[in-house]
Scaffold this motif. Structure first.
Motif, PDB file in Angstrom:
ATOM      1  N   CYS A   1       7.501  16.147  39.281  1.00  0.00           N
ATOM      2  CA  CYS A   1       6.388  16.478  40.182  1.00  0.00           C
ATOM      3  C   CYS A   1       5.162  15.625  39.866  1.00  0.00           C
ATOM      4  O   CYS A   1       4.472  15.141  40.775  1.00  0.00           O
TER       5      CYS A   1
ATOM      6  N   LYS B   1      10.454  24.143  44.200  1.00  0.00           N
ATOM      7  CA  LYS B   1      10.031  24.122  45.601  1.00  0.00           C
ATOM      8  C   LYS B   1       8.952  23.058  45.814  1.00  0.00           C
ATOM      9  O   LYS B   1       8.950  22.355  46.842  1.00  0.00           O
ATOM     10  N   GLU B   2       8.041  22.959  44.854  1.00  0.00           N
ATOM     11  CA  GLU B   2       6.990  21.948  44.945  1.00  0.00           C
ATOM     12  C   GLU B   2       7.584  20.541  44.927  1.00  0.00           C
ATOM     13  O   GLU B   2       7.147  19.654  45.666  1.00  0.00           O
TER      14      GLU B   2
ATOM     15  N   ARG C   1       9.108  19.774  48.279  1.00  0.00           N
ATOM     16  CA  ARG C   1       8.059  19.523  49.276  1.00  0.00           C
ATOM     17  C   ARG C   1       7.477  18.128  49.119  1.00  0.00           C
ATOM     18  O   ARG C   1       7.343  17.382  50.097  1.00  0.00           O
TER      19      ARG C   1
ATOM     20  N   HIS D   1       3.187  13.206  42.423  1.00  0.00           N
ATOM     21  CA  HIS D   1       1.748  13.351  42.658  1.00  0.00           C
ATOM     22  C   HIS D   1       1.045  12.005  42.439  1.00  0.00           C
ATOM     23  O   HIS D   1       0.139  11.637  43.187  1.00  0.00           O
TER      24      HIS D   1
ATOM     25  N   LEU E   1       8.133  25.313  40.764  1.00  0.00           N
ATOM     26  CA  LEU E   1       8.051  23.864  40.615  1.00  0.00           C
ATOM     27  C   LEU E   1       9.164  23.162  41.383  1.00  0.00           C
ATOM     28  O   LEU E   1       8.972  22.063  41.918  1.00  0.00           O
TER      29      LEU E   1
END
Length: 489
Positions: A241, A211-212, A215, A245, A209
């Motif tokens: 996150c 890393k997500e 990104r 999103h 998560l």
């Protein structure tokens, strides 16, 4: 029908009785503190060590509440504004019917209320009632004006609550908790021994998560040409996150509304708008429709921001060149409109007073404005904290008297910031930390002291970890280790 009449009659009598109490009784500052003891026991941040988000909310709300109570005790103070507060209250059992309360599985509930009262007694009753706490003990307070002198000698004597109070309310006896804490004092080594495995497990679980998150943050910042993306609260990685999103979906659905965000900073926080610092605030509880409205209003916000900068410049000219600044880490989160109103009110007061400051005599100095203070002060970092209601003559005398000390503090601040950064880098390298950071409430002096003492230790537990310097011990949900800056060994 007679039952209804009796209920109405009882309600009317209660209102009449309350009015009589408010008219015939006054409350001193010490009495107010004593009367609010059940409230303080229920919301004190020290009881939320394992819940950093709730602890931070309570700390900020208590600061605002204390400012409100302080202003109530100032003679002749009439500039009251409704103050909305949110507290996480330790819960005895989830059976309250208050519509503004929400319960969690962690043993506390969120309570929001707005203070509009203008005297201590009404304020105390409002707070206790809003939190569903008993007000019966207030009746026993000796607050009549005739007996105030007799009670004055006992002002500093704390109330000794009967043990039945705690069994009835469900609150823990603070004396017992304090005794237990003193008997078992936590040390850094022992705490790391007990919590390293749990932290490592949570950290490994959160790595995908993390890393997500990086990104998503990079892609959105690049796509929208943002200066930065931040979060006001200590939300978990999964929560962050989810917010990114959500912003990404809005970019896909309505790309035209985001054309004016270039070079700006987006902050996910509790409400939507533009902050006093000029950042775009996106309320995490708002839907896309609210965010869209904020993005559409950006041109108007930018115009207001220019007017705000002009006001800051005009105030600076009237005060001998002192710079008006807004410090996010130290001041309450204000919207652009709220901060502009504060500046405008202060500017009009200064302009009418015509203070004799020599032009540019105070260049290089800094000041912040706060609406919940009464007396000016000088911060350890060198900036003046000036209340918006400050008397112009008092303001002039205070700035002149403290100007040299302010310059010395500013110089010391620069040196301290350099030392702090060097110690953070050295500590990160020595312990092979993935990240070392501090909470905003931890000062540079506290961080420096903490890092110096850490560097004297051998701590293999910290390799690859995320270490947060705070005021308490905790393992966050994503594996970050929190330790108090004044840890014991």
């Amino acid at each position: 029908m007679f039952c209804c009449l009796r209920a109405v009659r009882r309600l009317c009598l209660e209102k009449i009785l309350l009015q009589c109490i408010l008219q015939s009784r006054t409350l001193s500052g010490a009495d107010a503190i004593n009367a609010l003891r059940p409230f303080y026991f229920a919301v004190h941040p020290d009881f939320f060590g394992q819940h950093p988000k709730e602890r931070e909310v309570n700390e900020n709300s208590l600061k605002r509440l204390n400012g409100y109570l302080e202003n109530l005790q100032k003679p002749g103070f009439r500039s009251f504004k409704p103050t909305q507060l949110t507290f996480y209250v330790r819960e005895r059992e989830p059976n309250s019917s208050n519509v503004q309360e929400s319960f969690s599985a962690s043993g506390f509930r969120a309570v929001s209320f707005t203070l509009r009262t203008r005297d201590l007694l009404s304020t105390v009753l409002d707070i206790l009632n809003s939190c569903s706490l008993s007000t019966e003990h207030i009746q026993s307070l000796n607050v009549n004006s005739q007996t105030h002198k007799e009670a004055k000698s006992a002002v500093n004597r704390p109330i000794k609550w009967d043990k039945t109070y705690y069994s009835f309310t469900g609150f823990k006896d603070p004396e017992e908790e304090l005794e237990q804490a003193q008997r078992v004092e936590t040390t850094l080594i022992s705490w790391l021994d007990d919590n390293e495995a749990s932290a490592v497990k949570k950290l490994k679980k959160s790595l995908p998560l993390r890393k997500e998150l990086e990104r998503l943050k990079f892609e959105l910042s690049h796509q929208l040409e943002l200066s930065d993306i931040r979060w006001q609260r200590s939300w978990g990685i999964a929560h962050r996150c989810s917010q990114l999103h959500s912003l990404g979906r809005l970019v896909q659905q309505r790309p035209e509304v985001l054309k004016n965000v270039k070079g700006r900073t987006v902050v996910f926080t509790d409400r939507s708008g533009m902050s006093a610092a000029g950042h775009i605030m996106l309320g995490t509880m708002d839907v896309h429709h609210h965010w869209t409205k904020i993005f559409e209003r950006l041109p108007n916000y930018y115009k207001l921001q220019k007017r705000l900068l002009f006001l800051e410049d005009r105030i600076s000219q009237l005060l001998g060149g002192i710079q008006v600044i807004y410090i996010e880490e130290l001041q309450p989160l204000l919207t652009l409109e709220e901060y502009y109103e504060t500046l405008d009110s202060f500017y009009n007061k200064l302009r009418d007073s015509r203070l004799p400051f020599h032009p540019r005599s105070l260049r290089g100095l800094q000041m912040i404005l706060e609406s919940d203070r009464y007396a000016p002060s000088l911060h350890e970092f060198g900036h003046f904290t000036i209340p918006t209601v400050c008397d112009p003559a008092t303001l002039q005398w205070f700035i002149f008297a403290k100007a040299q000390e302010a310059r010395e503090n500013l110089k010391r601040k620069e040196e301290m910031m350099i030392t702090e950064k060097e110690l953070i880098d050295t500590s990160t390298e020595k312990f092979s930390l993935d990240r070392l950071y501090k909470e905003p409430s931890v000062s540079s002096a506290q961080m420096i002291d903490c890092c110096k003492r850490l560097l004297e230790e051998s701590l293999p537990y910290l390799q690859g970890m995320h270490l947060c310097i705070s005021h308490f011990y905790s393992v966050l949900q994503d594996g970050d280790l929190c330790i108090p800056w004044n840890w014991k060994n």
